[in-house]
Design a protein around this motif. Structure first.
Motif, PDB file in Angstrom:
ATOM      1  N   TRP A 106       0.653  -1.438   0.321  1.00 18.44           N
ATOM      2  CA  TRP A 106      -0.166   0.606   0.405  1.00 18.44           C
ATOM      3  C   TRP A 106       0.727   0.864   0.314  1.00 18.44           C
ATOM      4  O   TRP A 106       0.723   2.562  -0.724  1.00 18.44           O
ATOM      5  CB  TRP A 106      -0.465   0.249   1.201  1.00 18.44           C
ATOM      6  N   TYR A 107       1.886   1.109   0.586  1.00 15.89           N
ATOM      7  CA  TYR A 107       2.912   1.845   0.742  1.00 15.89           C
ATOM      8  C   TYR A 107       4.164   2.022  -0.883  1.00 15.89           C
ATOM      9  O   TYR A 107       5.177   3.010  -0.417  1.00 15.89           O
ATOM     10  CB  TYR A 107       3.781   2.579   1.974  1.00 15.89           C
ATOM     11  N   CYS A 108       4.173   1.319  -1.626  1.00 16.81           N
ATOM     12  CA  CYS A 108       5.074   1.198  -2.442  1.00 16.81           C
ATOM     13  C   CYS A 108       5.114   1.668  -3.462  1.00 16.81           C
ATOM     14  O   CYS A 108       3.410   1.214  -4.556  1.00 16.81           O
ATOM     15  CB  CYS A 108       5.334  -0.525  -2.319  1.00 16.81           C
ATOM     16  N   LEU A 109       5.914   2.689  -3.587  1.00 16.29           N
ATOM     17  CA  LEU A 109       5.519   3.759  -4.830  1.00 16.29           C
ATOM     18  C   LEU A 109       6.333   2.927  -6.015  1.00 16.29           C
ATOM     19  O   LEU A 109       5.583   3.353  -7.023  1.00 16.29           O
ATOM     20  CB  LEU A 109       6.202   5.262  -4.906  1.00 16.29           C
ATOM     21  N   ASP A 110       6.926   1.574  -5.867  1.00 16.37           N
ATOM     22  CA  ASP A 110       7.663   1.350  -6.502  1.00 16.37           C
ATOM     23  C   ASP A 110       6.353  -0.006  -7.616  1.00 16.37           C
ATOM     24  O   ASP A 110       5.900  -0.515  -8.400  1.00 16.37           O
ATOM     25  CB  ASP A 110       8.551  -0.114  -6.466  1.00 16.37           C
ATOM     26  N   TYR A 111       5.124  -0.945  -6.534  1.00 17.75           N
ATOM     27  CA  TYR A 111       4.353  -1.820  -6.815  1.00 17.75           C
ATOM     28  C   TYR A 111       2.930  -1.077  -7.158  1.00 17.75           C
ATOM     29  O   TYR A 111       2.423  -1.335  -8.186  1.00 17.75           O
ATOM     30  CB  TYR A 111       4.067  -1.932  -5.537  1.00 17.75           C
ATOM     31  N   TRP A 112       3.072   0.206  -6.854  1.00 16.18           N
ATOM     32  CA  TRP A 112       2.279   1.192  -7.672  1.00 16.18           C
ATOM     33  C   TRP A 112       2.433   1.806  -9.247  1.00 16.18           C
ATOM     34  O   TRP A 112       1.360   1.199  -9.727  1.00 16.18           O
ATOM     35  CB  TRP A 112       1.251   2.428  -6.973  1.00 16.18           C
ATOM     36  N   THR A 113       3.287   1.772  -9.090  1.00 11.81           N
ATOM     37  CA  THR A 113       3.996   2.186 -10.774  1.00 11.81           C
ATOM     38  C   THR A 113       3.374   1.013 -11.447  1.00 11.81           C
ATOM     39  O   THR A 113       3.685   0.978 -13.247  1.00 11.81           O
ATOM     40  CB  THR A 113       5.470   2.629 -10.692  1.00 11.81           C
ATOM     41  N   ARG A 114       4.444  -0.359 -11.214  1.00 16.36           N
ATOM     42  CA  ARG A 114       3.894  -1.404 -11.852  1.00 16.36           C
ATOM     43  C   ARG A 114       2.268  -2.062 -12.105  1.00 16.36           C
ATOM     44  O   ARG A 114       2.143  -1.864 -13.704  1.00 16.36           O
ATOM     45  CB  ARG A 114       5.050  -2.577 -11.337  1.00 16.36           C
ATOM     46  N   GLU A 115       1.556  -1.803 -10.870  1.00 13.90           N
ATOM     47  CA  GLU A 115       0.131  -1.848 -10.954  1.00 13.90           C
ATOM     48  C   GLU A 115      -0.255  -1.556 -11.679  1.00 13.90           C
ATOM     49  O   GLU A 115      -1.786  -1.871 -12.723  1.00 13.90           O
ATOM     50  CB  GLU A 115       0.089  -2.378  -9.337  1.00 13.90           C
ATOM     51  N   LEU A 116      -0.641  -0.045 -11.963  1.00 11.76           N
ATOM     52  CA  LEU A 116      -0.997   1.466 -12.729  1.00 11.76           C
ATOM     53  C   LEU A 116      -1.063   1.054 -13.536  1.00 11.76           C
ATOM     54  O   LEU A 116      -0.735   1.867 -14.457  1.00 11.76           O
ATOM     55  CB  LEU A 116      -1.446   2.445 -11.864  1.00 11.76           C
ATOM     56  N   GLU A 117       0.781   1.097 -14.218  1.00 14.95           N
ATOM     57  CA  GLU A 117       1.701   1.503 -15.295  1.00 14.95           C
ATOM     58  C   GLU A 117       1.619   3.213 -15.629  1.00 14.95           C
ATOM     59  O   GLU A 117       1.039   3.468 -16.256  1.00 14.95           O
ATOM     60  CB  GLU A 117       0.663   0.496 -16.466  1.00 14.95           C
ATOM     61  N   LEU A 118       1.844   3.466 -14.563  1.00 15.66           N
ATOM     62  CA  LEU A 118       1.682   4.827 -14.494  1.00 15.66           C
ATOM     63  C   LEU A 118       2.869   5.710 -13.342  1.00 15.66           C
ATOM     64  O   LEU A 118       3.468   4.939 -13.117  1.00 15.66           O
ATOM     65  CB  LEU A 118       0.559   5.589 -13.987  1.00 15.66           C
ATOM     66  N   PRO A 119       3.413   7.059 -13.998  1.00 14.00           N
ATOM     67  CA  PRO A 119       5.399   6.903 -13.236  1.00 14.00           C
ATOM     68  C   PRO A 119       4.318   8.244 -11.853  1.00 14.00           C
ATOM     69  O   PRO A 119       4.328   9.258 -11.985  1.00 14.00           O
ATOM     70  CB  PRO A 119       5.655   8.211 -14.499  1.00 14.00           C
ATOM     71  N   ILE A 120       4.446   7.286 -10.689  1.00 10.51           N
ATOM     72  CA  ILE A 120       4.225   7.771  -9.756  1.00 10.51           C
ATOM     73  C   ILE A 120       5.002   8.893  -8.352  1.00 10.51           C
ATOM     74  O   ILE A 120       3.414   9.771  -8.894  1.00 10.51           O
ATOM     75  CB  ILE A 120       3.646   6.449  -8.382  1.00 10.51           C
TER      76      ILE A 120
END
Length: 234
Positions: free
Chosen positions: A78-92
């Protein structure tokens, strides 16, 4: 902040026994920093980018994102920007920088930290924020000068909600839980700290300046940092 807007601490033991407190463990987002930046990013700004990326409406973007967020809450992902960058395919990180001007300290934080430091307290930042998020915020707010250590839970591989985090923290910095004050805006995290044995716990009444105050249930809560600064001056 005027004293008239800063009521006494509420619930449990409102007057902290500062002579019995050696270590301050302080959360960052919502505790020292206004949570408005993070709430606006995750609930409004990121969904706008997600909607544009997928060519869908903002309402549909939120419908898709909210279950993804809820599924990861309380985990390190939930706190991992790398995780959300991969999951959402957006440059968080890049998107966060676009609204970095919203990053701000809660009123009175600097005075409180200065007084705590002057009284010889050991002050350590412990945050679930990803290291890149921590770095971004430190670019905007000069927090490091007051802290012995700035620790992201990602260094240990466990969020603060997990007892393994506290065990790793203890092994790393060696503190006495009975002589420690921990302040955080998350009730689940405060409960985790209490389970570990930290004696002095404070919630934050209004983590997001643009939202209503929280019900903090079983924890005493700080409404503004002038409350703590006045105690430190005694």
């Amino acid at each position: 902040m005027p004293s008239t807007s800063c009521p006494p601490l509420t619930m449990l033991n409102p007057q902290l026994p500062w002579s019995s407190i050696d270590t301050l463990l302080l959360d960052m987002d919502g505790t020292l920093l206004d949570l408005h930046f993070d709430n606006h990013f995750w609930l409004e700004y990121l969904p706008q980018h997600y909607a544009q990326h997928h060519n869908i409406s903002l309402a549909m973007a939120k419908l898709e994102l909210i279950p993804l967020f809820k599924e990861q809450q309380g985990t390190l992902n939930w706190y991992c920007l790398d995780y959300w960058t991969r999951e959402l395919e957006l440059p968080i990180v890049q998107i966060k920088r676009e609204i970095a001007h919203l990053i701000a300290l809660h009123p009175g934080v600097e005075d409180f930290l200065t007084l705590a430091q002057a009284r010889g307290k050991r002050i350590i930042l412990i945050t679930n924020a990803h290291p890149e998020s921590l770095s971004l915020k430190l670019e905007r707010v000069a927090l490091a000068q007051w802290f012995e250590r700035l620790i992201s839970s990602h260094q240990y591989g466990y969020p603060k909600e997990d007892q393994s985090f506290w065990q790793a923290l203890q092994a790393d910095i060696s503190f006495d839980p009975q002589r420690t004050l921990f302040i955080d805006d998350s009730l689940p995290i405060l409960r985790s700290a209490r389970q570990f044995g930290i004696q002095h716990l404070l919630a934050v009444r209004q983590p997001d300046s643009q939202s209503l105050p929280k019900v903090t249930d079983e924890f005493a809560a700080v409404s503004c940092y002038e409350q703590l600064s006045q105690q430190l001056k005694i």
